[in-house]
Scaffold this active site. Sequence first.
Site, PDB file in Angstrom:
ATOM      1  N   LYS A 219       0.812  -1.212   0.000  1.00 44.26           N
ATOM      2  CA  LYS A 219       0.000   0.000   0.000  1.00 44.26           C
ATOM      3  C   LYS A 219       0.851   1.270   0.000  1.00 44.26           C
ATOM      4  CE  LYS A 219      -4.419  -1.718   1.650  1.00 44.26           C
ATOM      5  NZ  LYS A 219      -5.469  -1.655   2.690  1.00 44.26           N
ATOM      6  N   ARG A 253      -3.504  -9.779   5.161  1.00 41.87           N
ATOM      7  CA  ARG A 253      -4.000  -9.919   3.789  1.00 41.87           C
ATOM      8  C   ARG A 253      -2.902  -9.428   2.857  1.00 41.87           C
ATOM      9  NH1 ARG A 253      -6.576  -6.607   0.034  1.00 41.87           N
ATOM     10  NH2 ARG A 253      -8.171  -7.613  -1.273  1.00 41.87           N
TER      11      ARG A 253
END
Length: 277
Positions: A219, A253
């Site tokens: 991210k 995740r």
Amino acid sequence: MTDNYIQIGGREFVRHGRTYVMGILNVTPDSFSDGGKWTDRDAALRHVEQMIAEGADIIDVGGESTRPGYTQLSDEEEIVRIAPVITAIKKEFAIPVSLDTYKSKVAEAGIAAGADMINDIWGLKYNPDMATLIAREGVSCCLMHNRKQADYHSLVEDVKDDLRESLELAAKAGIAKDKIILDPGVGFAKSYEDNLMILNCMEQFNDLGCPVLLGCSRKSVIGLTLDLPTEERLEGTLTTTVMAVMKDISFVRVHDIKENVRAIHMAETILGRRRAL
């Protein structure tokens, strides 16, 4: 099953003291990291097979990119993307499958196709029918923190309060608490500094009484910190994963299964949570 476990599909997961890997399968052309790679059914199944071989515990299927500035799909478009893939995964592999959607009609189609869990980035707040559907079908759910405005008085406490609202919606609908995972929502309605604070304080979300999932793989908080493009954010992701283990976060995740599984195994062995191979 006891209070020490959460059941997802046919598998029981220890609620605390272990960190499990949720492998990301984006069947989208425009996801921020791997858009277009797994839109073909056979390619998606080969990737699932690889993720399982590398140690994934759950497969999370997503049919709509939720990257900043994403284009929202119709329910029908999203269902066409996810339902055949979920059906094929459940036919070919004995692994729990999560569906990443915030739309109740898509969730209903995904559950009919075999999804064992709904991963809702709006924590039951986008669609009023979602909580009722999850309760009726008896599937597990991951409720993520999100909000329309990133306006916080006290970040961590405000995020916890928002997640408590999701838990209240779940309880009112009849979703059993032992079916719920919480996600503090790194990268959603948060500034760069907010994301760093959430990562530093993520153990506090265990106070809410549910297993916690960290979704930080590749991210922007990693890219901004290290000044790296998406495809070069593995080391940053691994750092957040090891921190998740140290802070007793139950699920991560991630995109890169093998490397994250190895990092978790090493960290858990050092902490005395498992034996070395």
